[in-house]
Design an enzyme around this catalytic site. Structure first.
Site, PDB file in Angstrom:
ATOM      1  N   LYS A   1       0.807  -1.207   0.000  1.00 27.25           N
ATOM      2  CA  LYS A   1       0.000   0.000   0.000  1.00 27.25           C
ATOM      3  C   LYS A   1       0.850   1.272   0.000  1.00 27.25           C
ATOM      4  O   LYS A   1       0.631   2.186  -0.798  1.00 27.25           O
ATOM      5  CB  LYS A   1      -0.885  -0.074   1.236  1.00 27.25           C
ATOM      6  N   THR A   2       1.841   1.309   0.879  1.00 31.18           N
ATOM      7  CA  THR A   2       2.665   2.511   0.961  1.00 31.18           C
ATOM      8  C   THR A   2       3.464   2.707  -0.322  1.00 31.18           C
ATOM      9  O   THR A   2       3.700   3.833  -0.751  1.00 31.18           O
ATOM     10  CB  THR A   2       3.610   2.436   2.171  1.00 31.18           C
TER      11      THR A   2
ATOM     12  N   ASP B   1      -4.575   8.023   3.548  1.00 29.29           N
ATOM     13  CA  ASP B   1      -4.129   6.688   3.959  1.00 29.29           C
ATOM     14  C   ASP B   1      -5.083   6.142   5.023  1.00 29.29           C
ATOM     15  O   ASP B   1      -5.718   6.916   5.739  1.00 29.29           O
ATOM     16  CB  ASP B   1      -2.710   6.812   4.529  1.00 29.29           C
ATOM     17  N   GLU B   2      -5.166   4.840   5.157  1.00 26.40           N
ATOM     18  CA  GLU B   2      -6.024   4.215   6.188  1.00 26.40           C
ATOM     19  C   GLU B   2      -7.433   4.784   6.126  1.00 26.40           C
ATOM     20  O   GLU B   2      -8.035   5.126   7.148  1.00 26.40           O
ATOM     21  CB  GLU B   2      -5.447   4.428   7.591  1.00 26.40           C
TER      22      GLU B   2
ATOM     23  N   GLN C   1      -9.639  -4.251   7.698  1.00 22.13           N
ATOM     24  CA  GLN C   1      -8.780  -3.830   8.800  1.00 22.13           C
ATOM     25  C   GLN C   1      -9.360  -2.638   9.549  1.00 22.13           C
ATOM     26  O   GLN C   1      -8.641  -1.895  10.223  1.00 22.13           O
ATOM     27  CB  GLN C   1      -7.377  -3.492   8.280  1.00 22.13           C
TER      28      GLN C   1
ATOM     29  N   ARG D   1      -0.105  -9.876  10.595  1.00 25.04           N
ATOM     30  CA  ARG D   1       1.147  -9.215  10.979  1.00 25.04           C
ATOM     31  C   ARG D   1       2.347 -10.132  10.758  1.00 25.04           C
ATOM     32  O   ARG D   1       3.496  -9.695  10.790  1.00 25.04           O
ATOM     33  CB  ARG D   1       1.148  -8.797  12.459  1.00 25.04           C
TER      34      ARG D   1
END
Length: 711
Positions: A36-37, A218-219, A259, A634
Site C-alpha cells: 500500500k505505501t 491513507d487508512e 482492517q 502481521r
DNA sequence: CATACATGAATTTTT
DNA sequence: TTCATGTATG
C-alpha cells in the site's frame, strides 16, 4: 511501513493501475501486506512527473509516525527537496495549519491553544461542577463521539437519548463556551473547525480547494464522518450535501475494510460505502497480492475474515510458498503461556525450529487484546533476560515533569490558556494556593477575561489579599519576561541557554527532589527534563553536526517552537532501532509486521472481547474478527496462536474456552499440548535463568521499569 | 486535614 | 492482581 519483497523492481498490474489513475477519484482497497505505501509513494512520484508541484500534493495519515514514514519512503523515490515540500501530514496537523492560517475567519485567534486530553478533563470537571474523574471521562467520551459525528451542541442535545447523555450535552454547552473564552480548541476541533470554516467562508473554501492538485488519504477505513467531510470539502465535493457533485480535485483513498478496527472511536465504514455514491466516477482497485506472509498464514487469515459479510470482494494470495503451519499453543495458565512463548522465542533464535534459526529479538512480537496481558510476558522475558518493549506504554510527553514545562510554554504562546496558567502557576509551588486561584478565577469569570489578563487588573486588589496579589504579579511579570526572551532566541545554543536559565529560575530541579520521595526517581525525572531541553533546542535549529559534516538548518525562536509543541509532541523519537522483542496490543500492531508473531490469550471473552453482561452485537463481533485478522496478517514467516485453559476473571479463575476464531482459522492441526520432552527442557532452562538473574538485577529491572527507563 | 484501610471494578487509542 | 475511589479514624 514495510518494503515488500518486490520492492526492488516493478509494480504489479493492480498497483500500476492505481498509480496511473491520476485524473479522477480513486479508491484503492489494499489488503494486508499488499504494498500500500509503495502505491502511495509511487503515485506521488507519478504526480510530480505529471507536473504537479510538491506543495500541491497532500497525503493525509492518522498518526505522525505514519506521516514521517511516508515522507521517508517518498524521499527515497523523489529526492529530499521534493519530499520536504510535500504536504504529508495527519488530519490534525493539516487542521492546525488551516486554522493558524485562516482561523480568524471563524473568530479564532491565530495563537489559539490546543488542549490535550488531560486539560480537557480538567475543564470538563469544572464545567460539570464535579470532581468525579470517571464521570468527567464519560462526558469527554460522549462529547468526542458527538464531535466526530459532526454534531454541534444543539444537535448533540437533540441526539441525547438518556439522562446521562442529556447531562453530557449540557456540560458540552458550557465546555464549548469555555473553549471559546480560552481561545482553545480540542483535538476533535482540529478537524471540525477547518470543515466549518470551509462551509461558512466561501473565500477560505476556494483558497483551500485551490491549494492541492491531488489528495491522498491513507487508512481510509479509519476516517470518521467529520474527516470524510473535510476530505470532501478539500477535493470540492459539496460537504454534507445529500447528492454531492463530483469532486474537482482528483484524490486517492487507500484503505482496507477488513482492517477497520476503530469503530469504537467513531470511524465509520459508511465512508467506504458512500464513496462510490458520492463520486460516481470513482475507480475502485483491489490489491490482492500479498508480499508479506506465507501460504499457511494467509489461508488462516482469509478463512477468518470470510466469516464477515463483504463490502468489496477481495481475497489475498501470495507467491511466498506454504511456509510453516500455524501453531496452536494450549496453555494451563497465563504464566504457562508466557513461559512457552519465551521458550519459543529462544528456540527460534537458537535455530532449532524449522528454518527460523538465527533470528534477532526484534524479529518477534507477542500480540494481545488488552494492555494488562503484557504484564506476565514482561515478567517472564525479564527472567529470561530477553530485552523487550511494550507498545502504548506511557509516552515521554505524558510524564508529569514534561507536562509541567509544556504548560509554561503554552502559557507563553497564548496568555489566555487558562489550564496552562493553572498548571504553571502552581509548579513549582510558589505560595499561590487554591484559595487565591479560586478568587482569581471568579474575578476573571465576572470580567469575562482569562486568568492571565485578570492578573493585572487594578481592581483585583479588592478581591484578594496583598500577599497573594504580590505573588501573582511576580508570576505574571516573570511569564511576560520569559515570553519576551523566548521570542528573541535564535538557534539551538541560544535556546538551550534560555531554557536552562528558566529551569534555574524556577528551581525546578530542587522541586523534583522535594516532591519525589526517592532521589533516584527525582534524578530520572530531571534527566527527562534535560532531554526535553535538548529536544527543543534541536528543533530551534542552527548548526548541526552529523556524520558527513556540519549542516546549517533553519533557525527558529523558542517561541516559534513552542507554538507547534502540542502537535509535534508525539513525533519524538521512540528509539525503534534497538534489538528487542515487541509486546503490543492488536490495535497498536496495525500497519506493522514481524517474521515471528504470537497471538496470545486467544480465548472467548478476550478475543472476541466481551464485557460482563454485555450483549454482543453482530457489528461488535465483526470488528473483533477484523482484529483477529489484523493480528494474523502481521506475521511474515511463523505464527503461533495460544489460548488458556484457565483464565482469570477478576478474583476468580474460570475455565478458559478457545476463541471461536481459532476454529474459524480452519487449521488442519489439532491443538498441540506441550511435548513432555520440550517441557522438561524448558523447565530446566528456566531454572538456570532464574538462578542467573540475581536478585540485584531483578530489583534493578523493577526499578528501571518504575522510572520509565527503556529496557 | 491527612493517612489507613476496605471495597469495587477491570477493552481497544490517536491527536 | 492492581488501581482508584470511598469511608473511617487520628
Amino acid at each position: 511501513m514495510n518494503a515488500p519483497a518486490s520492492a526492488t523492481g516493478t509494480l504489479n498490474p493492480a498497483q500500476l493501475e492505481a498509480v496511473y489513475h491520476l485524473d479522477g477519484p480513486c479508491l484503492v482497497l489494499a489488503g494486508a501486506g499488499s504494498g500500500k505505501t509503495r502505491v502511495i509513494t509511487h503515485k506521488i512520484a507519478k504526480l510530480l512527473h505529471a507536473g504537479l508541484e510538491p506543495r500541491q500534493i497532500a497525503a493525509i495519515t492518522f498518526t505522525n509516525k505514519a506521516a514521517a514514514e511516508m515522507r521517508e519512503r517518498a524521499r527515497a523515490l523523489v529526492g529530499p527537496r521534493a519530499a520536504k515540500a510535500l504536504v504529508i501530514s495527519t488530519f490534525h496537523s493539516l487542521g492546525v495549519r488551516m486554522l493558524r492560517a485562516d482561523g480568524e475567519r471563524i473568530g479564532l485567534k491565530t495563537n489559539f491553544s490546543i488542549l490535550d486530553s488531560d486539560d480537557v478533563l480538567g475543564v470538563l470537571r469544572d464545567c460539570g461542577g464535579s470532581s468525579d474523574n470517571a464521570l468527567a471521562r464519560r462526558w469527554q467520551w460522549a462529547i468526542s463521539l458527538w464531535k466526530n459525528q459532526g454534531l454541534d451542541v444543539d444537535a448533540a442535545e437533540a441526539a441525547a437519548g438518556n439522562d446521562d447523555e442529556r447531562v453530557a450535552a449540557r456540560v458540552m454547552r458550557r465546555y464549548q463556551e469555555r473553549l471559546a473564552a480560552y481561545q482553545a480548541v480540542d483535538f476533535d476541533d482540529l478537524i471540525g473547525l477547518p470543515l466549518a470554516m470551509m462551509q461558512r467562508d466561501a473565500e477560505a473554501c476556494a483558497k483551500w480547494q485551490a491549494m492541492f492538485g491531488h489528495v491522498l488519504v491513507d487508512e481510509y477505513q479509519d476516517t470518521n464522518a467529520v474527516q470524510y467531510a473535510l476530505m470532501k470539502a478539500l477535493v470540492g465535493g459539496a460537504p454534507g450535501a445529500a447528492a454531492a457533485p463530483p469532486g474537482r480535485t482528483p484524490f486517492t483513498a487507500v484503505g482496507d475494510d477488513d482492517q477497520s478496527i476503530y469503530g469504537w472511536r467513531g470511524a465509520t465504514i459508511e465512508n467506504l460505502k458512500r464513496l462510490p455514491l458520492d463520486f460516481p466516477a470513482l475507480k475502485v482497485i483491489a490489491l490482492e497480492q500479498n508480499y508479506r506472509s506465507t501460504g499457511h498464514i494467509l489461508r488462516a487469515a482469509n478463512a477468518v475474515i470470510a466469516g464477515n459479510p463483504k463490502l468489496f470482494e477481495k481475497k489475498l494470495w501470495s507467491e511466498l510458498g506454504e511456509g510453516e503451519p500455524v501453531k496452536v499453543i494450549e496453555c494451563d495458565s497465563e504464566e504457562h503461556e508466557a513461559e512457552r512463548v519465551v521458550a519459543r522465542i529462544q528456540a527460534l533464535r537458537g535455530g532449532r525450529v524449522g528454518e527460523g534459526g538465527g533470528m534477532k529479538f526484534a524479529d518477534f512480537a507477542v500480540l494481545y487484546r488488552a494492555n494488562h496481558q503484557a504484564k506476565v510476558f514482561e515478567q517472564k522475558l525479564r527472567a529470561a533476560q530477553i530485552p523487550y518493549r511494550v507498545s502504548g506504554g506511557q509516552s515521554y510527553f505524558d510524564r508529569a515533569e514534561i507536562k509541567d514545562l509544556c504548560a509554561w510554554l503554552r502559557l507563553i504562546v497564548n496568555n489566555d490558556d487558562d489550564p496552562a496558567f493553572l498548571r504553571a502557576v502552581t509548579t513549582p509551588k510558589r505560595g499561590i494556593g487554591h484559595q487565591t486561584l479560586a478568587a482569581l478565577g471568579e474575578f476573571a469569570a465576572k470580567r469575562k477575561e482569562s486568568l492571565f489578563e485578570a492578573l493585572f487588573a487594578p481592581t483585583l486588589a479588592a478581591a484578594l489579599k496583598g500577599k497573594a496579589i504580590d505573588g501573582l504579579h511576580e508570576f505574571g511579570r516573570y511569564a511576560n519576561e520569559l515570553e519576551h526572551r523566548a521570542r528573541h532566541t535564535t538557534g539551538g545554543e541560544d535556546a538551550k541557554a534560555l531554557l536552562l536559565q528558566w529551569l534555574q529560575d524556577l528551581r525546578y530541579e530542587q522541586y523534583l527532589y522535594d516532591s519525589e520521595e526517592s532521589d533516584k526517581l527525582a534524578q530520572a525525572r530531571w534527566s527527562n527534563v534535560l532531554d526535553f531541553v535538548d529536544w527543543i533546542a534541536r528543533r530551534c535549529g542552527g548548526v548541526l553536526t552529523q556524520e558527513g559534516g556540519t549542516f546549517e538548518t533553519e533557525r527558529h525562536s523558542v517561541f516559534e517552537v513552542a507554538q507547534t509543541i502540542s502537535i509535534i509532541i508525539s513525533i519524538a523519537e521512540r528509539g525503534e532501532d534497538s534489538d528487542v522483542v515487541t509486546l503490543s496490543t492488536l490495535h497498536a500492531a496495525k500497519g506493522l509486521e514481524w517474521p515471528h508473531v504470537v497471538l496470545a490469550g486467544v480465548n472467548e471473552g478476550s478475543l472476541p472481547f466481551k464485557g460482563q453482561e454485555e450483549q454482543m452485537s453482530a457489528e461488535r463481533l465483526e470488528e473483533e474478527r477484523r482484529l483477529m485478522y489484523v493480528g494474523i496478517t502481521r506475521a511474515r514467516r511463523t505464527l503461533a496462536v495460544s489460548w488458556l485453559k484457565r483464565r482469570k476473571r477478576g478474583r476468580e479463575t474460570v475455565a478458559g474456552v478457545p476463541s471461536r476464531f481459532l476454529a474459524e482459522m480452519k487449521l488442519d492441526e489439532v491443538a498441540t499440548k506441550e511435548d513432555p520432552r520440550e517441557r522438561l527442557k524448558r523447565l530446566r532452562a528456566e531454572l538456570a535463568a532464574r538462578v542467573q538473574a540475581s536478585e540485584a538485577s531483578a530489583a534493578k529491572a523493577a526499578e528501571d521499569a518504575k522510572a520509565g527507563a527503556p529496557t
